[in-house]
Motif scaffolding. Sequence first.
Motif, PDB file in Angstrom:
ATOM      1  N   ALA A 185      -4.909  16.452  -6.363  1.00 14.51           N
ATOM      2  CA  ALA A 185      -4.181  17.561  -7.077  1.00 14.51           C
ATOM      3  C   ALA A 185      -2.674  17.370  -6.607  1.00 14.51           C
ATOM      4  O   ALA A 185      -1.955  18.059  -5.904  1.00 14.51           O
ATOM      5  N   GLY A 186      -2.522  16.070  -6.837  1.00 11.05           N
ATOM      6  CA  GLY A 186      -0.911  15.779  -6.639  1.00 11.05           C
ATOM      7  C   GLY A 186      -0.437  15.516  -4.790  1.00 11.05           C
ATOM      8  O   GLY A 186       0.676  15.396  -4.616  1.00 11.05           O
ATOM      9  N   LYS A 187      -1.479  15.311  -4.156  1.00  6.44           N
ATOM     10  CA  LYS A 187      -1.272  15.259  -2.771  1.00  6.44           C
ATOM     11  C   LYS A 187      -1.835  13.825  -2.200  1.00  6.44           C
ATOM     12  O   LYS A 187      -3.222  13.445  -2.828  1.00  6.44           O
ATOM     13  N   PRO A 188      -1.369  13.105  -1.545  1.00  4.96           N
ATOM     14  CA  PRO A 188      -2.072  11.900  -0.823  1.00  4.96           C
ATOM     15  C   PRO A 188      -2.978  12.263   0.011  1.00  4.96           C
ATOM     16  O   PRO A 188      -3.022  13.171   0.964  1.00  4.96           O
ATOM     17  N   LEU A 189      -4.219  11.490  -0.292  1.00  7.01           N
ATOM     18  CA  LEU A 189      -5.391  11.473   0.964  1.00  7.01           C
ATOM     19  C   LEU A 189      -5.454  10.127   1.414  1.00  7.01           C
ATOM     20  O   LEU A 189      -5.650   9.174   0.614  1.00  7.01           O
ATOM     21  N   ILE A 190      -5.651  10.008   2.550  1.00  4.47           N
ATOM     22  CA  ILE A 190      -5.947   8.910   3.390  1.00  4.47           C
ATOM     23  C   ILE A 190      -7.013   9.033   4.113  1.00  4.47           C
ATOM     24  O   ILE A 190      -7.345   9.746   4.734  1.00  4.47           O
ATOM     25  N   ASN A 191      -7.987   7.827   3.627  1.00  3.04           N
ATOM     26  CA  ASN A 191      -9.387   7.915   4.637  1.00  3.04           C
ATOM     27  C   ASN A 191      -9.031   6.917   5.553  1.00  3.04           C
ATOM     28  O   ASN A 191      -8.932   5.742   5.428  1.00  3.04           O
ATOM     29  N   VAL A 192      -8.865   7.326   6.910  1.00  6.24           N
ATOM     30  CA  VAL A 192      -8.561   6.751   8.142  1.00  6.24           C
ATOM     31  C   VAL A 192      -9.628   6.152   8.532  1.00  6.24           C
ATOM     32  O   VAL A 192     -10.852   6.852   8.940  1.00  6.24           O
ATOM     33  N   ARG A 203       3.248   7.266  -6.627  1.00  7.13           N
ATOM     34  CA  ARG A 203       2.633   8.528  -7.153  1.00  7.13           C
ATOM     35  C   ARG A 203       2.652   9.770  -6.872  1.00  7.13           C
ATOM     36  O   ARG A 203       2.019  10.801  -7.137  1.00  7.13           O
ATOM     37  N   TRP A 204       3.625  10.018  -5.804  1.00  6.03           N
ATOM     38  CA  TRP A 204       3.620  11.197  -4.900  1.00  6.03           C
ATOM     39  C   TRP A 204       5.102  11.753  -5.204  1.00  6.03           C
ATOM     40  O   TRP A 204       6.158  11.102  -4.755  1.00  6.03           O
ATOM     41  N   ALA A 205       5.309  13.170  -5.628  1.00  4.68           N
ATOM     42  CA  ALA A 205       6.545  13.715  -5.491  1.00  4.68           C
ATOM     43  C   ALA A 205       6.588  15.060  -4.785  1.00  4.68           C
ATOM     44  O   ALA A 205       6.507  15.999  -5.153  1.00  4.68           O
ATOM     45  N   PRO A 206       6.608  14.983  -3.409  1.00  3.66           N
ATOM     46  CA  PRO A 206       6.800  15.843  -2.509  1.00  3.66           C
ATOM     47  C   PRO A 206       7.927  17.053  -2.689  1.00  3.66           C
ATOM     48  O   PRO A 206       8.832  16.443  -3.177  1.00  3.66           O
ATOM     49  N   ALA A 207       7.492  18.348  -2.499  1.00  2.00           N
ATOM     50  CA  ALA A 207       8.529  19.377  -2.905  1.00  2.00           C
ATOM     51  C   ALA A 207       8.514  20.428  -1.862  1.00  2.00           C
ATOM     52  O   ALA A 207       7.895  21.395  -1.902  1.00  2.00           O
ATOM     53  N   ALA A 243       0.902  -1.048   0.057  1.00  2.00           N
ATOM     54  CA  ALA A 243       0.077   0.133  -0.094  1.00  2.00           C
ATOM     55  C   ALA A 243       0.778   1.152  -0.160  1.00  2.00           C
ATOM     56  O   ALA A 243       0.759   2.141  -0.847  1.00  2.00           O
ATOM     57  N   LEU A 244       1.857   1.252   0.754  1.00  3.18           N
ATOM     58  CA  LEU A 244       2.662   2.425   0.950  1.00  3.18           C
ATOM     59  C   LEU A 244       3.502   2.521  -0.482  1.00  3.18           C
ATOM     60  O   LEU A 244       3.688   3.882  -1.173  1.00  3.18           O
ATOM     61  N   GLU A 245       3.834   1.444  -1.078  1.00  4.45           N
ATOM     62  CA  GLU A 245       4.582   1.702  -2.212  1.00  4.45           C
ATOM     63  C   GLU A 245       3.719   2.361  -3.307  1.00  4.45           C
ATOM     64  O   GLU A 245       4.047   3.108  -4.312  1.00  4.45           O
ATOM     65  N   SER A 302     -13.046   9.143  -5.114  1.00  2.00           N
ATOM     66  CA  SER A 302     -12.741   8.711  -6.402  1.00  2.00           C
ATOM     67  C   SER A 302     -13.292   9.621  -7.259  1.00  2.00           C
ATOM     68  O   SER A 302     -12.799   9.660  -8.572  1.00  2.00           O
ATOM     69  N   SER A 303     -14.293  10.565  -7.137  1.00  2.00           N
ATOM     70  CA  SER A 303     -14.737  11.380  -8.160  1.00  2.00           C
ATOM     71  C   SER A 303     -13.825  12.700  -8.327  1.00  2.00           C
ATOM     72  O   SER A 303     -14.093  13.509  -9.137  1.00  2.00           O
ATOM     73  N   MET A 304     -12.951  12.894  -7.295  1.00  2.00           N
ATOM     74  CA  MET A 304     -12.425  13.997  -7.093  1.00  2.00           C
ATOM     75  C   MET A 304     -10.738  13.844  -7.516  1.00  2.00           C
ATOM     76  O   MET A 304     -10.290  14.911  -7.827  1.00  2.00           O
ATOM     77  N   GLY A 305     -10.275  12.686  -7.503  1.00  2.00           N
ATOM     78  CA  GLY A 305      -9.006  12.467  -7.846  1.00  2.00           C
ATOM     79  C   GLY A 305      -8.724  10.887  -8.473  1.00  2.00           C
ATOM     80  O   GLY A 305      -9.362  10.198  -8.740  1.00  2.00           O
ATOM     81  N   GLU A 306      -7.341  10.626  -8.229  1.00  2.00           N
ATOM     82  CA  GLU A 306      -6.990   9.259  -8.656  1.00  2.00           C
ATOM     83  C   GLU A 306      -7.136   8.158  -7.382  1.00  2.00           C
ATOM     84  O   GLU A 306      -6.632   8.546  -6.429  1.00  2.00           O
ATOM     85  N   TYR A 307      -8.147   7.425  -7.568  1.00  2.00           N
ATOM     86  CA  TYR A 307      -8.324   6.440  -6.377  1.00  2.00           C
ATOM     87  C   TYR A 307      -7.270   5.448  -6.382  1.00  2.00           C
ATOM     88  O   TYR A 307      -7.117   4.937  -7.554  1.00  2.00           O
ATOM     89  N   ILE A 308      -6.486   5.267  -5.397  1.00  5.03           N
ATOM     90  CA  ILE A 308      -5.587   4.165  -5.447  1.00  5.03           C
ATOM     91  C   ILE A 308      -5.835   2.771  -4.815  1.00  5.03           C
ATOM     92  O   ILE A 308      -5.676   1.878  -5.408  1.00  5.03           O
ATOM     93  N   LEU A 309      -6.438   2.506  -3.770  1.00  9.74           N
ATOM     94  CA  LEU A 309      -6.952   1.538  -3.072  1.00  9.74           C
ATOM     95  C   LEU A 309      -7.965   1.666  -2.021  1.00  9.74           C
ATOM     96  O   LEU A 309      -8.014   2.818  -1.559  1.00  9.74           O
ATOM     97  N   HIS A 310      -8.603   0.559  -1.592  1.00 13.34           N
ATOM     98  CA  HIS A 310      -9.607   0.591  -0.684  1.00 13.34           C
ATOM     99  C   HIS A 310      -9.567  -0.868   0.027  1.00 13.34           C
ATOM    100  O   HIS A 310     -10.123  -1.887  -0.423  1.00 13.34           O
ATOM    101  N   GLY A 311      -8.812  -0.877   1.129  1.00 19.21           N
ATOM    102  CA  GLY A 311      -8.523  -1.920   1.966  1.00 19.21           C
ATOM    103  C   GLY A 311      -7.135  -2.300   1.830  1.00 19.21           C
ATOM    104  O   GLY A 311      -6.442  -2.222   0.774  1.00 19.21           O
TER     105      GLY A 311
END
Length: 395
Positions: free
Chosen positions: A283-290, A21-25, A14-16, A259-268
């Motif tokens: 918008a190039g930022k990770p979102l985590i649904n905790v 997909r993330w390039a923080p600056a 999951a982390l990989e 998923s309607s607002m950005g790139e969905y990566i995983l669920h579970g």
Amino acid sequence: MSTEEKKAPSRKEALEAIMSRWAPAPGTETVPVPEALNRVAAQDMFAEYTLPVVRASAMDGIGVAAAAFQKGIPDTSHWRPGREYARADTGDDFEDRFDAVIPVESVTFLPDGGVTIAPDTAVTAGLNVRPAGSSVKKGEQILPAGRRLRPFDLAALTLGGKVDVAVVKKPVVAFIPTGSELVAPGTPPERGQNIDSNSVMVRAMLEEMGAEPRLFPIVPDDPAALRAALERAVPVSDIVLICGGSSKGGEDFNADIVSSMGEYILHGVASAPGRPMCAAMLAGKPLINVPGPPFAAYFVLDWCVSALVARFLGAEPPARKTVRARLTKDVGPTPGMEILRRLEVRRSADGFEATPVGGRGGCTFRTLTASGQTVTDGGGTGHAAGDVIEVEYLR
């Protein structure tokens, strides 16, 4: 075990998936050294000065000329301070004509200023004298970039003449608690309500990680309100956390909105508690649904969010102490799933012992306040009472 569980990625996978997909600056800022505790150095740091500037005493004693001792201990009863010797306490400079320091424990000071020196004292040039630059030399590297600064690092920077230090700007992490059942801390809960304890825990955990938490008000289970909260949070944050609504209940629609607002990566993920966590890029930022349960929220922050913050800072996550402890009860197998187990760790006659607290993924205040934890590897073997395992010590 369900088909969904079999397909769920491990924590590592999951982390990989998120990191790829993330390039923080991150930016940098300059702060006073005394205010830089737990910040991450943004560049290699080099000494401004040489210390000691000239040679200095390595201990409390008297500075003497070693040549006076070539034939053994001379008669020093007639010596006077400033003439045949000088007081030279630890770190002190003293006159250049003296090139050795006799420890004060070997010296008896006489009332008239003379001294006697213990007969077994051997005096040679350079005895107990620290050469110039023995602490730090101008231009010498004090710390490398990426170092998380601890109290002794701040002392080293100060010793090297640093007043300010360039550090990586903290990532701003937005936290949006969701759920119509939530009430703010301090509000007596009524039937069907629950206290938003996660905001308090998450804020503290983010600060420990080196992030800047930005807490949003509780958002009810309303798709339009959730979307509006995200639209406010994403532009002002580097990482976004939504809490709650990640499972498949009747009011769990965060995944659809994300998923309607950005790139969905995983669920579970194949770990618990917190198996239904979601991850996406907005918008190039990770979102985590905790997930909402506090123990599940804790675990997702502990393994996932801490890694994201560390990636942003360019540093390793803060390490915990570990101990080897003997289990007092069985810990059952969990095939295909990594399970966080909280343990109460106590000293025993032959080391440490660990007692499991709560059930699998269970959450009570005792679970949250337990003194240790371990994560099963998902191999399905488990541990029996009497086995010695490695435990992360939390206190």
